[in-house]
Design a protein around this motif. Structure first.
Motif, PDB file in Angstrom:
ATOM      1  N   LEU A 198       0.819  -1.206   0.000  1.00 54.99           N
ATOM      2  CA  LEU A 198       0.000   0.000   0.000  1.00 54.99           C
ATOM      3  C   LEU A 198       0.853   1.256   0.000  1.00 54.99           C
ATOM      4  O   LEU A 198       1.933   1.303   0.595  1.00 54.99           O
ATOM      5  CB  LEU A 198      -0.914   0.027   1.225  1.00 54.99           C
ATOM      6  CG  LEU A 198      -1.999  -1.047   1.309  1.00 54.99           C
ATOM      7  CD1 LEU A 198      -2.920  -0.752   2.483  1.00 54.99           C
ATOM      8  CD2 LEU A 198      -2.802  -1.150   0.023  1.00 54.99           C
ATOM      9  N   TYR A 199       0.330   2.286  -0.669  1.00 55.81           N
ATOM     10  CA  TYR A 199       0.991   3.584  -0.640  1.00 55.81           C
ATOM     11  C   TYR A 199       0.573   4.350   0.613  1.00 55.81           C
ATOM     12  O   TYR A 199      -0.592   4.387   0.970  1.00 55.81           O
ATOM     13  CB  TYR A 199       0.644   4.418  -1.881  1.00 55.81           C
ATOM     14  CG  TYR A 199       1.335   5.755  -1.829  1.00 55.81           C
ATOM     15  CD1 TYR A 199       2.651   5.874  -2.251  1.00 55.81           C
ATOM     16  CD2 TYR A 199       0.701   6.865  -1.298  1.00 55.81           C
ATOM     17  CE1 TYR A 199       3.320   7.079  -2.160  1.00 55.81           C
ATOM     18  CE2 TYR A 199       1.353   8.078  -1.199  1.00 55.81           C
ATOM     19  CZ  TYR A 199       2.664   8.179  -1.632  1.00 55.81           C
ATOM     20  OH  TYR A 199       3.319   9.377  -1.515  1.00 55.81           O
ATOM     21  N   GLY A 200       1.531   4.988   1.285  1.00 57.95           N
ATOM     22  CA  GLY A 200       1.246   5.854   2.420  1.00 57.95           C
ATOM     23  C   GLY A 200       0.819   5.103   3.660  1.00 57.95           C
ATOM     24  O   GLY A 200       1.044   3.904   3.802  1.00 57.95           O
ATOM     25  N   ILE A 221       1.685  -6.608   3.152  1.00 55.06           N
ATOM     26  CA  ILE A 221       3.053  -6.988   3.518  1.00 55.06           C
ATOM     27  C   ILE A 221       3.921  -5.776   3.860  1.00 55.06           C
ATOM     28  O   ILE A 221       4.816  -5.875   4.692  1.00 55.06           O
ATOM     29  CB  ILE A 221       3.722  -7.847   2.429  1.00 55.06           C
ATOM     30  CG1 ILE A 221       3.697  -7.138   1.065  1.00 55.06           C
ATOM     31  CG2 ILE A 221       3.040  -9.203   2.333  1.00 55.06           C
ATOM     32  CD1 ILE A 221       4.445  -7.899  -0.014  1.00 55.06           C
ATOM     33  N   PHE A 222       3.653  -4.628   3.221  1.00 51.60           N
ATOM     34  CA  PHE A 222       4.333  -3.408   3.659  1.00 51.60           C
ATOM     35  C   PHE A 222       3.674  -2.188   3.023  1.00 51.60           C
ATOM     36  O   PHE A 222       2.909  -2.300   2.058  1.00 51.60           O
ATOM     37  CB  PHE A 222       5.842  -3.439   3.373  1.00 51.60           C
ATOM     38  CG  PHE A 222       6.244  -3.243   1.931  1.00 51.60           C
ATOM     39  CD1 PHE A 222       6.445  -1.973   1.396  1.00 51.60           C
ATOM     40  CD2 PHE A 222       6.460  -4.343   1.106  1.00 51.60           C
ATOM     41  CE1 PHE A 222       6.837  -1.808   0.080  1.00 51.60           C
ATOM     42  CE2 PHE A 222       6.859  -4.192  -0.204  1.00 51.60           C
ATOM     43  CZ  PHE A 222       7.043  -2.904  -0.729  1.00 51.60           C
ATOM     44  N   GLU A 228       8.292   4.481  -6.547  1.00 53.23           N
ATOM     45  CA  GLU A 228       9.251   3.667  -7.285  1.00 53.23           C
ATOM     46  C   GLU A 228       9.434   2.311  -6.624  1.00 53.23           C
ATOM     47  O   GLU A 228       9.487   1.268  -7.301  1.00 53.23           O
ATOM     48  CB  GLU A 228      10.588   4.403  -7.370  1.00 53.23           C
ATOM     49  CG  GLU A 228      11.641   3.692  -8.193  1.00 53.23           C
ATOM     50  CD  GLU A 228      11.346   3.688  -9.682  1.00 53.23           C
ATOM     51  OE1 GLU A 228      11.958   2.875 -10.398  1.00 53.23           O
ATOM     52  OE2 GLU A 228      10.509   4.498 -10.132  1.00 53.23           O
ATOM     53  N   VAL A 229       9.520   2.289  -5.293  1.00 54.83           N
ATOM     54  CA  VAL A 229       9.657   1.031  -4.547  1.00 54.83           C
ATOM     55  C   VAL A 229       8.427   0.158  -4.758  1.00 54.83           C
ATOM     56  O   VAL A 229       8.529  -1.061  -4.966  1.00 54.83           O
ATOM     57  CB  VAL A 229       9.864   1.316  -3.044  1.00 54.83           C
ATOM     58  CG1 VAL A 229       9.725   0.035  -2.223  1.00 54.83           C
ATOM     59  CG2 VAL A 229      11.230   1.944  -2.803  1.00 54.83           C
ATOM     60  N   ILE A 230       7.254   0.783  -4.721  1.00 52.46           N
ATOM     61  CA  ILE A 230       6.001   0.037  -4.887  1.00 52.46           C
ATOM     62  C   ILE A 230       5.930  -0.596  -6.271  1.00 52.46           C
ATOM     63  O   ILE A 230       5.665  -1.799  -6.419  1.00 52.46           O
ATOM     64  CB  ILE A 230       4.792   0.951  -4.640  1.00 52.46           C
ATOM     65  CG1 ILE A 230       4.736   1.352  -3.160  1.00 52.46           C
ATOM     66  CG2 ILE A 230       3.497   0.262  -5.050  1.00 52.46           C
ATOM     67  CD1 ILE A 230       3.673   2.370  -2.834  1.00 52.46           C
ATOM     68  N   LYS A 231       6.190   0.189  -7.301  1.00 55.69           N
ATOM     69  CA  LYS A 231       6.078  -0.327  -8.676  1.00 55.69           C
ATOM     70  C   LYS A 231       7.144  -1.387  -8.967  1.00 55.69           C
ATOM     71  O   LYS A 231       6.866  -2.376  -9.645  1.00 55.69           O
ATOM     72  CB  LYS A 231       6.153   0.841  -9.660  1.00 55.69           C
ATOM     73  CG  LYS A 231       4.886   1.693  -9.661  1.00 55.69           C
ATOM     74  CD  LYS A 231       4.954   2.828 -10.642  1.00 55.69           C
ATOM     75  CE  LYS A 231       5.838   3.945 -10.168  1.00 55.69           C
ATOM     76  NZ  LYS A 231       5.750   5.148 -11.030  1.00 55.69           N
ATOM     77  N   GLY A 239       3.870  -8.534  -4.874  1.00 54.56           N
ATOM     78  CA  GLY A 239       2.497  -8.291  -4.443  1.00 54.56           C
ATOM     79  C   GLY A 239       1.784  -7.384  -5.430  1.00 54.56           C
ATOM     80  O   GLY A 239       2.317  -7.064  -6.503  1.00 54.56           O
ATOM     81  N   VAL A 240       0.578  -6.969  -5.077  1.00 55.75           N
ATOM     82  CA  VAL A 240      -0.196  -6.036  -5.892  1.00 55.75           C
ATOM     83  C   VAL A 240      -0.355  -4.740  -5.118  1.00 55.75           C
ATOM     84  O   VAL A 240      -0.139  -4.696  -3.906  1.00 55.75           O
ATOM     85  CB  VAL A 240      -1.582  -6.617  -6.263  1.00 55.75           C
ATOM     86  CG1 VAL A 240      -1.423  -7.904  -7.054  1.00 55.75           C
ATOM     87  CG2 VAL A 240      -2.431  -6.859  -5.006  1.00 55.75           C
ATOM     88  N   SER A 241      -0.731  -3.678  -5.813  1.00 54.93           N
ATOM     89  CA  SER A 241      -0.913  -2.393  -5.140  1.00 54.93           C
ATOM     90  C   SER A 241      -2.121  -1.672  -5.717  1.00 54.93           C
ATOM     91  O   SER A 241      -2.652  -2.057  -6.768  1.00 54.93           O
ATOM     92  CB  SER A 241       0.343  -1.524  -5.286  1.00 54.93           C
ATOM     93  OG  SER A 241       0.232  -0.354  -4.483  1.00 54.93           O
ATOM     94  N   ILE A 242      -2.544  -0.618  -5.017  1.00 53.03           N
ATOM     95  CA  ILE A 242      -3.694   0.176  -5.444  1.00 53.03           C
ATOM     96  C   ILE A 242      -3.267   1.638  -5.478  1.00 53.03           C
ATOM     97  O   ILE A 242      -2.721   2.157  -4.505  1.00 53.03           O
ATOM     98  CB  ILE A 242      -4.889  -0.003  -4.486  1.00 53.03           C
ATOM     99  CG1 ILE A 242      -5.353  -1.466  -4.487  1.00 53.03           C
ATOM    100  CG2 ILE A 242      -6.043   0.920  -4.884  1.00 53.03           C
ATOM    101  CD1 ILE A 242      -6.357  -1.785  -3.409  1.00 53.03           C
ATOM    102  N   VAL A 243      -3.518   2.290  -6.617  1.00 54.64           N
ATOM    103  CA  VAL A 243      -3.175   3.696  -6.757  1.00 54.64           C
ATOM    104  C   VAL A 243      -4.277   4.397  -7.545  1.00 54.64           C
ATOM    105  O   VAL A 243      -5.098   3.755  -8.192  1.00 54.64           O
ATOM    106  CB  VAL A 243      -1.826   3.898  -7.496  1.00 54.64           C
ATOM    107  CG1 VAL A 243      -0.675   3.307  -6.705  1.00 54.64           C
ATOM    108  CG2 VAL A 243      -1.881   3.301  -8.898  1.00 54.64           C
ATOM    109  N   SER A 244      -4.278   5.719  -7.478  1.00 53.75           N
ATOM    110  CA  SER A 244      -5.184   6.477  -8.336  1.00 53.75           C
ATOM    111  C   SER A 244      -4.589   6.546  -9.731  1.00 53.75           C
ATOM    112  O   SER A 244      -3.369   6.489  -9.907  1.00 53.75           O
ATOM    113  CB  SER A 244      -5.390   7.891  -7.780  1.00 53.75           C
ATOM    114  OG  SER A 244      -4.212   8.658  -7.901  1.00 53.75           O
ATOM    115  N   LYS A 245      -5.454   6.675 -10.727  1.00 47.65           N
ATOM    116  CA  LYS A 245      -5.001   6.726 -12.117  1.00 47.65           C
ATOM    117  C   LYS A 245      -4.004   7.862 -12.347  1.00 47.65           C
ATOM    118  O   LYS A 245      -3.074   7.746 -13.151  1.00 47.65           O
ATOM    119  CB  LYS A 245      -6.214   6.904 -13.030  1.00 47.65           C
ATOM    120  CG  LYS A 245      -5.907   6.920 -14.516  1.00 47.65           C
ATOM    121  CD  LYS A 245      -5.405   5.566 -15.003  1.00 47.65           C
ATOM    122  CE  LYS A 245      -5.427   5.443 -16.517  1.00 47.65           C
ATOM    123  NZ  LYS A 245      -4.611   6.434 -17.219  1.00 47.65           N
TER     124      LYS A 245
END
Length: 298
Positions: A198-200, A221-222, A228-231, A239-245
């Motif tokens: 997750l971001y933030g 998981i974190f 950049e770390v997330i992508k 893993g997968v992540s969720i972001v705004s477009k």
């Protein structure tokens, strides 16, 4: 009638209190009271009455005050037009912004503004939405860029919201090698077995907690503030992540087909984010800020 009296009326209407208006404008209450009485005598109408709810317009005063505020607004617009064409802005602007705007709209708009007003300098702070709101309310920043959430919809009276006419939906980021990459859209219920990055700290966590209360626990998981770390982690299959477009426009990871962004549908991501700027119109540099914000809607 003069514009000083109109500013007094505006402050009284906004605060429903002559004493608070006097504190806000740094003018004695007696001076404001005498000025309003003089205007009422000139117009032949009582504009305000005191009640348990504070100082509020009279029935006759309501429509007169509306007309007076239209005059004041036109006057302020004229001053802004004159200043933007004849004056050279200078000084330092402290900007607090969420990452989505920092990564997309902010650099180009500021660069254009700086070409026209090179004497303006910037200090930029990247924060979460709630932190941007606090920075503006506590006068630690001059202007804040936020997404419009339930928290930010109830702004304090002295704060102005400037819409940026930009909306963004939510996307699930997955590795291009993942079996999930075949989806054209997806719901959170469809990926409960995945590990999440997750971001933030707050915004996405709060949405996930709301989901967990209705359905089941999610494996996070974190969390990181570094896109950049997330992508990079998603591309590696961690893993997968969720972001705004907005956060993935012109993104090299997507353009190089290392990750795929899949539109999220259904609860709790069945809404779009709207974005805007907030600032305190009582600050001395508010005209500079208004002029700068015009560059975001070009």
């Amino acid at each position: 009638m003069n514009f000083e009296q109109l500013e007094y009326i505006k402050a009284i209407v906004e605060n429903k209190s002559m004493s608070i208006a006097s504190q806000q404008l740094h003018v004695t209450q007696s001076a404001i009271s005498q000025s309003i009485v003089m205007l009422e005598t000139e117009l032949g109408v009582q504009l305000f009455k005191r009640s348990r709810n504070g100082t509020i317009p009279t029935e006759d005063g309501l429509w007169i005050i509306q007309k007076l505020m239209e005059i004041l607004q036109k006057s302020n617009e004229l001053k802004m037009d004159i200043q933007s064409k004849t004056a050279t802005f200078s000084g330092k602007v402290k900007i607090a912004t969420i990452p989505g705007i920092f990564m997309t709209m902010l650099p180009e708009a500021l660069a254009s503004f700086k070409k026209d007003f090179p004497l303006v300098h910037y200090a930029i702070l990247e924060m979460e939405n709630n932190q941007v709101l606090k920075a503006i309310e506590q006068k630690k920043a001059d202007v804040g860029f936020i997404s419009l959430t339930n928290e930010s919809k109830s702004l304090e009276n002295h704060l102005t919201y400037h819409p940026l006419n930009q909306e963004s939906q939510f996307h699930l980021l997955v590795s291009a090698k993942s079996v999930l990459a075949i989806h054209s859209e997806i719901q959170l219920q469809d990926v409960l077995g995945e590990s999440f990055i997750l971001y933030g700290e707050h915004f996405y966590s709060n949405l996930m907690k709301g989901f967990e209360e209705k359905f089941e626990q999610i494996n996070i998981i974190f969390q990181s503030y570094n896109p950049e770390v997330i992508k990079k982690s998603v591309a590696a299959g961690l893993g997968v992540s969720i972001v705004s477009k907005m956060m993935i426009e012109d993104d090299p990871y997507i353009e190089s087909s290392r990750i795929k962004a899949i539109p999220l549908i259904g609860y709790p991501f069945n809404f779009s984010l709207s974005f805007g700027a907030i600032y305190d119109r009582n600050r001395s540099n508010y005209k500079l800020i208004q002029s700068m914000l015009a560059y975001f809607n070009k």
